[in-house]
Each structure stands twice: as C-alpha cells, then as structure tokens.
Motif scaffolding. Structure first.
Motif, PDB file in Angstrom:
ATOM      1  N   UNK A   3       0.816  -1.200   0.000  1.00 43.44           N
ATOM      2  CA  UNK A   3       0.000   0.000   0.000  1.00 43.44           C
ATOM      3  C   UNK A   3       0.858   1.262   0.000  1.00 43.44           C
ATOM      4  N   UNK A   4       0.337   2.308  -0.633  1.00 41.07           N
ATOM      5  CA  UNK A   4       0.894   3.649  -0.521  1.00 41.07           C
ATOM      6  C   UNK A   4      -0.047   4.412   0.406  1.00 41.07           C
ATOM      7  N   UNK A   5       0.503   5.033   1.439  1.00 42.99           N
ATOM      8  CA  UNK A   5      -0.296   5.819   2.369  1.00 42.99           C
ATOM      9  C   UNK A   5      -0.158   7.286   1.999  1.00 42.99           C
ATOM     10  N   UNK A   6      -1.277   7.940   1.735  1.00 46.08           N
ATOM     11  CA  UNK A   6      -1.307   9.341   1.340  1.00 46.08           C
ATOM     12  C   UNK A   6      -1.970  10.155   2.434  1.00 46.08           C
ATOM     13  N   UNK A   7      -1.221  11.066   3.030  1.00 49.47           N
ATOM     14  CA  UNK A   7      -1.762  11.963   4.061  1.00 49.47           C
ATOM     15  C   UNK A   7      -1.928  13.336   3.434  1.00 49.47           C
ATOM     16  N   UNK A   8      -3.153  13.660   3.086  1.00 46.79           N
ATOM     17  CA  UNK A   8      -3.441  14.908   2.374  1.00 46.79           C
ATOM     18  C   UNK A   8      -4.835  15.381   2.734  1.00 46.79           C
ATOM     19  N   UNK A   9      -4.932  16.584   3.300  1.00 47.83           N
ATOM     20  CA  UNK A   9      -6.238  17.097   3.696  1.00 47.83           C
ATOM     21  C   UNK A   9      -6.970  17.812   2.563  1.00 47.83           C
ATOM     22  N   UNK A  10      -6.273  18.189   1.505  1.00 47.91           N
ATOM     23  CA  UNK A  10      -6.894  18.875   0.371  1.00 47.91           C
ATOM     24  C   UNK A  10      -7.477  17.863  -0.606  1.00 47.91           C
TER      25      UNK A  10
END
Length: 143
Positions: A3-10
């Motif tokens: 998995x790739x974990x993406x932390x992005x609020x936009x």
C-alpha cells in the motif's frame, strides 16, 4: 500488493495524486488519510484502522499543513517509534519555508517535494514519484 499511504487534507491535491498514480499505471492500493492523527492510527493499527491488515505501507506521502497534527509533528512521532522509524516518508508540500525543509531533513525524511503550482507539472512529478517508490525502491524490512 503493498500500500501507498497518502496523508493529504486537500481534496483537490489528493485527487491529483490519485489521478497521477492511475496514469502511471500503479496497481498499488492507495489509502488516503486526512491528518497526522489518522497517519499514526493507520500505521499503529489503532482506532478505525485496528482491523486493517498487518502489512506496512511501502511509502508515506505526507503533507505538512494538515489539521489536528501537522506533517512535522507526525514525522517526529514516526521517527521516534522503533516500529516505524525506517518507514520511507516523502514530504509533498506547497510550503516554501526553508525551516520546513530543514526540519524535515533533520527528522530523516526520504524526499522533500514541493508541489508545483501548475497542475500538469504536479501530475508529472507525481507519476515519477509513484513509479520510483512503488516499483524501483527497495524498502527496508519491517522490524
């Protein structure tokens, strides 16, 4: 498949990342979280992520400016946790603050990437990043 974990609020930036990874034909599942609290919960298998599979993401794509717990604070906690310390982390940010880059490098970030203002450049950069981390990079074994 890792998995790739993406932390992005936009939502807009997250959609560009997802589109770029699709255009790059990455088959890896991508899990999006909205802030540093969710990053840590995901990585530690806590809260709403307590039932997720045990496997560790191959990379964390981490925004710096997020609600509740920002990127620098999140990276600080990741590097302080022996079970997470070697997780590859790529900062994806629009911050042009030199202090953000210095803090990230001092905390052992694996890459510090400025989000280009032009959407086409952003997508192009993300395709390269996605392929590198998902296909070419050899991640360290989990402790």
């Amino acid at each position: 498949m890792p998995t790739i974990l993406l932390a992005e609020d936009s939502d807009n930036d997250a959609e560009m990342v997802l589109d770029a990874f699709r255009e790059a034909h990455l088959a890896n599942p991508i899990v999006r979280v909205f802030d540093g609290v969710e990053v840590l919960d995901y990585l530690r298998r806590e809260g709403k992520f307590s039932e997720r599979p045990v496997n560790r993401p191959i990379v964390l794509m981490l925004d710096l400016e997020m609600p509740r717990l920002g990127g620098i604070e999140t990276l600080t906690q990741i590097r302080a946790d022996p079970a997470l310390a070697h997780l590859p982390v790529v900062i994806l940010t629009s911050s042009r603050q030199e202090s953000d880059a210095i803090a990230s490098w001092n905390l052992g970030v694996n890459a510090f990437v400025l989000k280009p203002v032009e959407p086409a450049q952003f997508v192009s950069a993300l395709k390269v990043l996605g392929k590198f981390w998902a296909v070419f990079n050899q991640t360290p074994p989990a402790p």
